[in-house]
Design a protein around this motif. Structure first.
Motif, PDB file in Angstrom:
ATOM      1  N   THR A 159       0.827  -1.214   0.000  1.00  0.00           N
ATOM      2  CA  THR A 159       0.000   0.000   0.000  1.00  0.00           C
ATOM      3  C   THR A 159       0.857   1.258   0.000  1.00  0.00           C
ATOM      4  OG1 THR A 159      -0.164  -0.277   2.375  1.00  0.00           O
ATOM      5  CG2 THR A 159      -2.053  -0.973   1.073  1.00  0.00           C
ATOM      6  N   TYR A 160       2.178   1.082   0.005  1.00  0.00           N
ATOM      7  CA  TYR A 160       3.032   2.260  -0.138  1.00  0.00           C
ATOM      8  C   TYR A 160       4.187   1.909  -1.077  1.00  0.00           C
ATOM      9  CZ  TYR A 160       5.625  -0.221   3.517  1.00  0.00           C
ATOM     10  OH  TYR A 160       6.304  -1.168   4.232  1.00  0.00           O
ATOM     11  N   ARG A 161       4.930   2.927  -1.497  1.00  0.00           N
ATOM     12  CA  ARG A 161       5.977   2.713  -2.485  1.00  0.00           C
ATOM     13  C   ARG A 161       7.142   1.946  -1.857  1.00  0.00           C
ATOM     14  NH1 ARG A 161       7.636   5.212  -7.036  1.00  0.00           N
ATOM     15  NH2 ARG A 161       6.089   6.879  -6.856  1.00  0.00           N
ATOM     16  N   PRO A 162       7.458   0.782  -2.384  1.00  0.00           N
ATOM     17  CA  PRO A 162       8.572   0.026  -1.809  1.00  0.00           C
ATOM     18  C   PRO A 162       9.913   0.648  -2.199  1.00  0.00           C
ATOM     19  CG  PRO A 162       7.632  -1.167  -3.639  1.00  0.00           C
ATOM     20  CD  PRO A 162       6.809   0.072  -3.475  1.00  0.00           C
ATOM     21  N   THR A 163      10.797   0.772  -1.229  1.00  0.00           N
ATOM     22  CA  THR A 163      12.119   1.323  -1.534  1.00  0.00           C
ATOM     23  C   THR A 163      13.200   0.272  -1.377  1.00  0.00           C
ATOM     24  OG1 THR A 163      12.267   2.036   0.747  1.00  0.00           O
ATOM     25  CG2 THR A 163      11.528   3.673  -0.847  1.00  0.00           C
ATOM     26  N   GLU A 167      10.349  -4.443   1.380  1.00  0.00           N
ATOM     27  CA  GLU A 167       9.130  -3.644   1.484  1.00  0.00           C
ATOM     28  C   GLU A 167       8.155  -3.938   0.352  1.00  0.00           C
ATOM     29  OE1 GLU A 167      10.259   0.430   1.658  1.00  0.00           O
ATOM     30  OE2 GLU A 167      11.084   0.275   3.682  1.00  0.00           O
ATOM     31  N   LEU A 168       8.378  -5.067  -0.349  1.00  0.00           N
ATOM     32  CA  LEU A 168       7.520  -5.334  -1.494  1.00  0.00           C
ATOM     33  C   LEU A 168       6.090  -5.625  -1.072  1.00  0.00           C
ATOM     34  CD1 LEU A 168       9.922  -7.433  -3.699  1.00  0.00           C
ATOM     35  CD2 LEU A 168       9.434  -5.000  -3.770  1.00  0.00           C
ATOM     36  N   GLY A 169       5.923  -6.114   0.154  1.00  0.00           N
ATOM     37  CA  GLY A 169       4.583  -6.328   0.668  1.00  0.00           C
ATOM     38  C   GLY A 169       4.090  -7.738   0.439  1.00  0.00           C
ATOM     39  N   LEU A 170       2.791  -7.828   0.227  1.00  0.00           N
ATOM     40  CA  LEU A 170       2.103  -9.107   0.144  1.00  0.00           C
ATOM     41  C   LEU A 170       2.529  -9.887  -1.103  1.00  0.00           C
ATOM     42  CD1 LEU A 170      -0.403 -10.654   1.376  1.00  0.00           C
ATOM     43  CD2 LEU A 170      -1.749  -9.385  -0.289  1.00  0.00           C
ATOM     44  N   THR A 193      -4.748   3.155  -3.668  1.00  0.00           N
ATOM     45  CA  THR A 193      -3.593   3.122  -4.560  1.00  0.00           C
ATOM     46  C   THR A 193      -2.668   2.014  -4.085  1.00  0.00           C
ATOM     47  OG1 THR A 193      -3.768   5.467  -4.952  1.00  0.00           O
ATOM     48  CG2 THR A 193      -1.677   4.438  -5.495  1.00  0.00           C
ATOM     49  N   TYR A 194      -2.345   1.124  -4.992  1.00  0.00           N
ATOM     50  CA  TYR A 194      -1.460   0.010  -4.632  1.00  0.00           C
ATOM     51  C   TYR A 194      -0.162   0.114  -5.414  1.00  0.00           C
ATOM     52  CZ  TYR A 194      -5.526  -2.296  -2.585  1.00  0.00           C
ATOM     53  OH  TYR A 194      -6.610  -2.614  -1.829  1.00  0.00           O
ATOM     54  N   TRP A 195       0.903  -0.378  -4.838  1.00  0.00           N
ATOM     55  CA  TRP A 195       2.166  -0.511  -5.563  1.00  0.00           C
ATOM     56  C   TRP A 195       2.423  -1.976  -5.833  1.00  0.00           C
ATOM     57  CZ3 TRP A 195       1.646   4.071  -3.068  1.00  0.00           C
ATOM     58  CH2 TRP A 195       2.162   5.206  -3.725  1.00  0.00           C
ATOM     59  N   TYR A 196       2.459  -2.332  -7.105  1.00  0.00           N
ATOM     60  CA  TYR A 196       2.755  -3.711  -7.492  1.00  0.00           C
ATOM     61  C   TYR A 196       4.234  -3.792  -7.847  1.00  0.00           C
ATOM     62  CZ  TYR A 196      -2.189  -4.785  -7.687  1.00  0.00           C
ATOM     63  OH  TYR A 196      -3.485  -4.988  -7.356  1.00  0.00           O
ATOM     64  N   SER A 197       4.855  -4.891  -7.440  1.00  0.00           N
ATOM     65  CA  SER A 197       6.260  -5.094  -7.766  1.00  0.00           C
ATOM     66  C   SER A 197       6.433  -6.482  -8.370  1.00  0.00           C
ATOM     67  CB  SER A 197       7.133  -4.987  -6.523  1.00  0.00           C
ATOM     68  OG  SER A 197       6.851  -3.794  -5.835  1.00  0.00           O
ATOM     69  N   SER A 212       8.515  -1.639  -9.985  1.00  0.00           N
ATOM     70  CA  SER A 212       7.275  -1.306  -9.286  1.00  0.00           C
ATOM     71  C   SER A 212       6.418  -0.399 -10.132  1.00  0.00           C
ATOM     72  CB  SER A 212       7.566  -0.591  -7.962  1.00  0.00           C
ATOM     73  OG  SER A 212       8.200  -1.462  -7.091  1.00  0.00           O
ATOM     74  N   ILE A 213       5.137  -0.460  -9.896  1.00  0.00           N
ATOM     75  CA  ILE A 213       4.207   0.440 -10.577  1.00  0.00           C
ATOM     76  C   ILE A 213       3.092   0.783  -9.600  1.00  0.00           C
ATOM     77  CG2 ILE A 213       2.879  -1.474 -11.519  1.00  0.00           C
ATOM     78  CD1 ILE A 213       2.336   0.172 -13.983  1.00  0.00           C
ATOM     79  N   ALA A 214       2.655   2.040  -9.628  1.00  0.00           N
ATOM     80  CA  ALA A 214       1.542   2.460  -8.787  1.00  0.00           C
ATOM     81  C   ALA A 214       0.251   2.320  -9.570  1.00  0.00           C
ATOM     82  CB  ALA A 214       1.725   3.909  -8.343  1.00  0.00           C
TER      83      ALA A 214
END
Lengths: 477, 311
Positions: A159-163, A167-170, A193-197, A212-214
């Motif tokens: 749910t936030y921009r991975p750095t 932090e890529l998330g789920l 808004t989701y960030w997909y990686s 990554s893309i928002a």
């Protein structure tokens, strides 16, 4: 007396004539209540509070007629949404499968030499990533450019921009071929808004390079679901790709996607009903009880007031809870009545004491003695002298009892000992909102705000009424 | 003075008896029965259990007298839900926690209320008065659970900002754990006391004896301490009894929100699990404690203010 009067003429020394109307009453006489109303009107704070109280009553009584949203209707694709004024949903067909993206041509799969080389470099991230079609809450379709030597890809969502790679998330899923470069996400999406990686893997080791893309995801509903929820009148009225207006949520939604405004209105019914009905009942009972004790006097008075003393000594909240438990709430019951009963049973003695004191005082007043001497009967004394003279005090007590009762209800509902879910009350809504305070503060903010405003308004109105009605109790401001 | 004290104590004992009776009656109205559980029991096992706990005897007078006898001896029985623990043990463990929290909250409330109230009265209608009275109105109108939540939020932000844990957000154990809950617990009472202190101070500010003291040339600070504060604080002491009661019961929410193992949380959990003996024990204990506090405050008041020493 330093300055001298200037130029006195003889006319100033003419004898004054008697004015026949000197003792006449020039203003219309004002009753006690007219006078009290005049004083209250000049109290700006009290009048403001009065308007707030009127607004709250309208909010409670008229609100649900204007805002016809079911406070119990859950809407699981709109959970904990912040306040929105206009909401719309995209209509989509149900269950349309996406075949994914499989490239006929792509660089090459990992060779045996590549895989067995211990010095091999990490796979790069895909160079480009894009969204296919409209991203909405039922499906988000992604595709990315292939990576040489890849044997598959991992897709993540956050749910936030991975750095960084942690932090890529789920982790959503993976594809199993280097030319399989599409993925469809259908997992519990909400308008957000989701960030997909995406990372590439060569079959043995996953790369730490990611692209990554928002994606702004919009709300979508299947046509069937829209039909079932009454958003469209019939199947033919709309087709996939149309936008349909959703009921807006001016105050957001709660943790089950229920409309906060509707719940606040219905919660106001619970809170204000208990807050007003309970004080009305116990003030009435206390008045009758205290008046009777004070009027009867002697041993009856002693006995009755001793009972009141005992009830006052009961620990209030403990017995509120005990009485509520003792009355037992069956399935499907709201628990409002036990709460009301407990409040009445435990709160009347304060009013009884106050009214008794007033009656004892008035009983000794000259005008009552005079009336009695003239042969007035008891009921005449009570109705004509005692009730009107205590009414002001009773009214003030009532006004101050309302915020206390509202607080008590909120407090009990907050610790889960008040009204039973799913019946909304401001206290139980605050309790529910507390759990998600950090992510969606509106769920706690609005019920808490309503409790505070109501309590504040009734308190200030009480102050104003006290100043207006009772000169002896007037606060020294 | 002694006669007054003894009379108040006797009244207190009768009141506690009444509280115990009311608790007993309320618990017998609770639907369901204490021995009912999911585990299937045969009729004879059930009869044995009922005989062991006296449940086969009539509720009145036998069970009631047994209950009163146990209460009088200070034996609250064995918990229904916590294994191998008597209610006395549980109270002995939980009460000091609540008491510490309560004492600190009362100190916060009383000190804050008296000082803020005096400050507003001395600066009547000036900026400090306006600001403090606005905060007081907020303090009276905002429920304590909101303060608790906001307090926790503020602590989290503070800890994030400074990068170290200055204050714990919840839990119990050290003095730091007590600060925030005690402040939240005392806030409502502090607001109430501030209002009371302000009006009482306003009455005192322009009295003859204050004017005389000023005319004599007594330093302003001494006038404040010896003549104004001492006289204005009396009404505050009278409401301290009910204030202590409000703070002890207000502990319910604060103990729940801050996860403090005190008596309030024990009671709420006992009610949720329908632990009969624990509910009755805590209620009677709380009731007796509150009655004692009110009597104590009344006696102290008679001692502080000779005018109201009642014979």
């Amino acid at each position: 007396m330093t300055d001298h009067p200037q130029a006195l003429s003889a006319a100033d020394f003419a004898p004054a004539s008697a004015r026949p109307d000197a003792h006449g009453i020039t203003r219309p006489s004002q009753s006690y209540w007219q006078d009290a109303w005049r004083r209250l009107r000049h109290n700006k704070r009290a009048i403001a509070s009065l308007w707030i109280v009127i607004f709250l009553l309208a909010f409670t009584l008229i609100g649900p007629l204007l805002w016809r949203v079911d406070p119990y209707a859950q809407n699981l694709d709109r959970i904990s949404q912040p306040p929105t004024l206009a909401a719309q949903t995209l209509l989509v067909e149900r269950g349309v499968q996406w075949e994914g993206v499989t490239l006929p041509q792509w660089p090459h799969a990992p060779s045996r030499e590549w895989l067995t080389d211990p010095q091999r470099i990490e796979l790069p991230a895909p160079e480009a990533m894009e969204v296919v079609g409209d991203p909405h809450t039922l499906s988000v379709r992604l595709r990315w450019s292939p990576v040489a030597n890849a044997a598959g890809y991992q897709v993540y969502r956050n749910t936030y921009r991975p750095t960084a790679v942690n932090e890529l998330g789920l982790p959503l899923g993976e594809t199993w071929a280097g030319n399989d470069v599409g993925y469809e996400d259908q997992l519990a999406l909400t308008p957000n808004t989701y960030w997909y990686s995406v990372t590439a893997t060569d079959g043995l080791r996953e790369s730490e390079q990611f692209a990554s893309i928002a994606v702004d995801v919009q709300l979508a509903t299947t046509i069937e679901s829209a039909l079932a929820r009454g958003l469209i009148p019939s199947r033919d009225a709309a087709q996939a790709g149309d936008y349909v207006a959703m009921p807006a949520n001016p105050f957001g939604t709660d943790y089950l996607g229920r409309d906060m405004l509707a719940r606040l209105m219905h919660g106001a019914r619970t809170s204000l009903f208990i807050g007003i009905a309970a004080p009305l009942l116990f003030v009435l009972f206390g008045t009758v009880y205290g008046a009777f004790a004070g009027f009867a006097g002697g041993r009856t008075d002693d006995f009755m007031m001793r009972i009141a003393d005992f009830v006052i000594a009961l620990p209030f909240l403990l017995f509120m809870i005990l009485i509520r438990v003792a009355s037992g709430i069956g399935p499907g019951e709201s628990g409002i009545m036990p709460l009301l009963m407990a409040l009445v049973v435990l709160s009347w003695p304060a009013t009884a004491r106050l009214v008794r004191g007033q009656i004892l005082q008035i009983r000794e007043e000259g005008y009552v003695q005079a009336a009695r001497l003239l042969g007035a009967r008891d009921h005449y004394l009570i109705l004509r002298h005692m009730v009107p003279n205590t009414l002001g005090v009773i009214l003030v007590t009532l006004t101050f009892a309302i915020p206390t009762a509202i607080f008590t209800e909120a407090f009990l509902s907050f610790i889960g000992m008040g009204v039973a879910p799913p019946v909304p009350s401001w206290g139980s809504m605050s309790n529910e909102g507390l759990k998600s305070m950090l992510n969606s503060p509106h769920e706690l903010f609005f019920p808490a705000l309503f409790i505070s405003i109501t309590v504040l308004a009734f308190n200030m109105l009480g102050d104003g009424l006290r100043d207006a009605l009772d000169a002896r109790m007037r606060s020294r401001e | 003075m002694w006669r007054y004290t003894v009379r108040r104590l006797i009244q207190g004992v009768i009141t506690v008896w009444f509280i115990a009776t009311a608790t007993f009656a309320a618990m017998h109205m609770v639907p369901g029965d204490p021995l009912g559980s999911e585990r299937a029991t045969t009729e004879s096992i059930r009869q044995n259990l009922e005989a062991r706990y006296g449940l086969d005897k009539p509720v009145f007078p036998d069970q009631y007298l047994i209950f009163l006898g146990n209460m009088a001896r200070g034996d609250f029985g064995i918990s229904f839900t916590q294994q191998n623990r008597s209610v006395n043990d549980i109270i002995r463990e939980a009460f000091p926690v609540s008491a510490q929290l309560g004492v600190l909250a009362v100190i916060f409330a009383a000190l804050g209320g008296v000082l803020l109230g005096a400050l507003t009265a001395l600066n009547r209608n000036r900026l400090p008065d306006v600001i403090i009275m606005f905060l007081v109105i907020l303090g009276i109108s905002i429920p304590s659970f909101v303060f608790a939540a906001l307090g926790q939020l503020a602590v989290v932000r503070l800890n994030d900002w400074t990068g170290q844990s200055l204050l714990p957000v919840a839990g119990w154990g050290t003095f730091q754990h007590m600060l925030l809950p005690a402040l939240v617990l005392g806030l409502g009472t502090m607001a109430f006391l501030t209002r009371l202190m302000r009006s009482s101070m306003l009455e005192v500010v322009n009295t003859d004896y204050v004017r005389t003291a000023r005319a004599k040339g007594v330093p302003p600070l001494r006038v404040f301490w010896r003549h104004q504060l001492r006289n204005a604080v009396l009404p505050v002491i009278t409401v301290l009894g009910p204030a202590i009661a409000a703070i002890t019961t207000g502990g319910f929410v604060v103990e729940l929100v801050f996860a403090i193992p005190g008596l309030g949380r024990t009671f709420v959990e006992a009610v949720q699990q329908l632990d009969y003996t624990l509910i009755m024990g805590t209620t009677v204990f709380y009731g007796a404690f509150l009655v004692l506090m009110v009597i104590l405050v009344d006696i102290i008041y008679g001692w502080v203010d000779p005018r109201v020493r009642l014979g």
